[in-house]
Design a protein around this motif. Structure first.
Motif, PDB file in Angstrom:
ATOM      1  N   MET A   1       0.845  -1.170   0.000  1.00  0.00           N
ATOM      2  CA  MET A   1       0.000   0.000   0.000  1.00  0.00           C
ATOM      3  C   MET A   1       0.888   1.229   0.000  1.00  0.00           C
ATOM      4  N   SER A   7      -1.424  14.148  -0.115  1.00  0.00           N
ATOM      5  CA  SER A   7      -1.916  13.933  -1.474  1.00  0.00           C
ATOM      6  C   SER A   7      -2.425  12.514  -1.693  1.00  0.00           C
ATOM      7  N   GLY A   8      -3.294  12.041  -0.827  1.00  0.00           N
ATOM      8  CA  GLY A   8      -3.911  10.747  -1.067  1.00  0.00           C
ATOM      9  C   GLY A   8      -4.060   9.878   0.164  1.00  0.00           C
ATOM     10  N   GLU A  10      -5.864  10.083   2.727  1.00  0.00           N
ATOM     11  CA  GLU A  10      -7.215   9.926   3.262  1.00  0.00           C
ATOM     12  C   GLU A  10      -7.897   8.648   2.777  1.00  0.00           C
ATOM     13  N   LYS A  11      -7.477   8.104   1.646  1.00  0.00           N
ATOM     14  CA  LYS A  11      -8.124   6.880   1.161  1.00  0.00           C
ATOM     15  C   LYS A  11      -7.765   5.668   2.012  1.00  0.00           C
ATOM     16  N   TYR A  12      -6.773   5.780   2.881  1.00  0.00           N
ATOM     17  CA  TYR A  12      -6.374   4.671   3.750  1.00  0.00           C
ATOM     18  C   TYR A  12      -6.871   4.811   5.180  1.00  0.00           C
ATOM     19  N   LYS A  13      -7.660   5.845   5.481  1.00  0.00           N
ATOM     20  CA  LYS A  13      -8.159   6.058   6.836  1.00  0.00           C
ATOM     21  C   LYS A  13      -8.912   4.836   7.364  1.00  0.00           C
ATOM     22  N   ASN A  14      -9.798   4.279   6.580  1.00  0.00           N
ATOM     23  CA  ASN A  14     -10.610   3.141   7.014  1.00  0.00           C
ATOM     24  C   ASN A  14     -10.142   1.818   6.430  1.00  0.00           C
ATOM     25  N   HIS A  15      -8.921   1.763   6.002  1.00  0.00           N
ATOM     26  CA  HIS A  15      -8.323   0.554   5.427  1.00  0.00           C
ATOM     27  C   HIS A  15      -7.522  -0.150   6.525  1.00  0.00           C
ATOM     28  N   TYR A  21       2.724   0.012   4.766  1.00  0.00           N
ATOM     29  CA  TYR A  21       2.487   1.273   4.067  1.00  0.00           C
ATOM     30  C   TYR A  21       3.844   1.829   3.656  1.00  0.00           C
ATOM     31  N   SER A  24       4.835   6.723  -1.427  1.00  0.00           N
ATOM     32  CA  SER A  24       4.334   6.656  -2.803  1.00  0.00           C
ATOM     33  C   SER A  24       5.367   7.128  -3.810  1.00  0.00           C
ATOM     34  N   TRP A  43      -7.259  11.405   8.447  1.00  0.00           N
ATOM     35  CA  TRP A  43      -6.140  10.683   7.844  1.00  0.00           C
ATOM     36  C   TRP A  43      -5.867   9.405   8.609  1.00  0.00           C
TER      37      TRP A  43
END
Length: 92
Positions: A1, A7-8, A10-15, A21, A24, A43
């Protein structure tokens, strides 16, 4: 991941799947899912880095550090002191 702070991230907050990790930008290992926890922040929240050299920190005020990738200096956000999952712990 992959993870890249503002810059992105937030898409992993609930992952919450098991995994590592990474930055990127360069793929450097940053955080483990074993240290991830739910927090009211928008975040993802981690209680610690995966390795001691995963990130570099620069003091920013009395209660936070600016955090960058330990390999390429990509901006990752902040470490907030005394805001972790238990007393006296930090939140990345």
């Amino acid at each position: 991941m992959s993870f890249c702070g503002w810059s992105g991230g937030e898409k992993y907050k609930n992952h919450f799947s098991d995994g590592i990790y990474v930055c990127s930008k360069c793929g450097h290992e940053l955080f483990s899912s074993a240290k991830k926890y739910a927090h009211s922040s928008p975040w993802p929240a981690f209680s610690d880095t995966i390795h001691s050299d995963s990130v570099v920190k620069h003091r920013e005020g009395s209660s936070a550090y600016k955090v960058r990738c330990g390999k390429c200096q990509n901006g990752l956000g902040h470490e907030f002191l005394n805001d972790g999952p238990s007393a006296g712990k930090s939140r990345f």
